[in-house]
Structures are given as structure tokens and as C-alpha cells.
Design an enzyme around this catalytic site. Structure first.
Site: not given
Length: 113
Positions: A7, A9-11, A14
Site C-alpha cells: 500500500n 500510502r503506508c510508510s 514504502r
């Protein structure tokens, strides 16, 4: 091939993706919010992780708190909740052959690549 359920949008997700990129190994990105796993795939992931379905749930998500928290739930209900609301699936998940880890912390990924 290595597969990451990701995802963007998830640090943590990433960070996990960066670890895979730096490894130089081939991998496939699965944006599981758009390409929701089938029930069989999700059960397989849970089995590879060696956990109970409840351990893959993001329990701080509003959807969980509003609809499932403090209720008597069996594994099938929990799996169906994750399939209906893929946001509830913990991330990132990395699979390499018959091994899998949840990338929390992202360094867990190093154990299987």
C-alpha cells in the site's frame, strides 16, 4: 519470485519496497487495495505466515473498531472482513517461495530475501 503486498500510502510498506529494490532481486508488487486477494490466496498467506487470521488484522482501523471490535468472531468471519475491507490487512506482506513475513518492522523482510 518475491511478492510484496503493498500500500503506497503506508510508510512501512514504502520502506519494505525500498528494501526489495535495494536487494537487486526480482519482485512483483501487488497493490492489494485494488487487486484484493481471493479467499484462497488470503488463507494461503495466513498459512505461510504461520499466524491466526486475527493477527493479520489492523485493529486500529476505524472499520474494525466500528464493526468488529469486541465481538465474538471466528476465523472465517475475520477472513471475510479482510476481503470486504482490504484496508484491514496488515502491510506490507512479503512472500518468497514458501516463506512469508509481515514487514513490521520493514527489516523483517531481510529474513526471507
Amino acid at each position: 519470485m518475491i511478492k510484496i503486498y503493498h500500500n503506497n500510502r503506508c510508510s512501512k510498506s514504502r520502506s519494505g519496497l525500498e528494501i526489495l529494490k535495494k536487494s537487486g532481486k526480482d519482485f512483483q508488487i501487488v497493490n492489494y487495495l485494488e487487486n484484493i486477494p481471493t479467499k484462497a490466496e488470503l488463507k494461503s498467506i495466513i498459512n505461510l505466515l504461520g499466524i491466526k487470521p486475527i493477527d493479520l488484522v489492523r485493529k486500529n482501523e476505524a472499520i474494525w473498531k466500528a464493526n468488529y471490535k469486541n465481538k465474538e468472531l471466528n476465523d472465517e468471519i475475520i477472513i471475510n472482513a479482510m476481503l470486504e475491507n482490504p484496508k484491514l490487512i496488515e502491510r506490507p506482506i512479503v512472500i518468497n517461495d514458501n516463506k512469508a513475513v509481515i514487514g513490521r518492522p520493514p527489516e523483517n523482510i531481510l529474513n526471507i530475501i
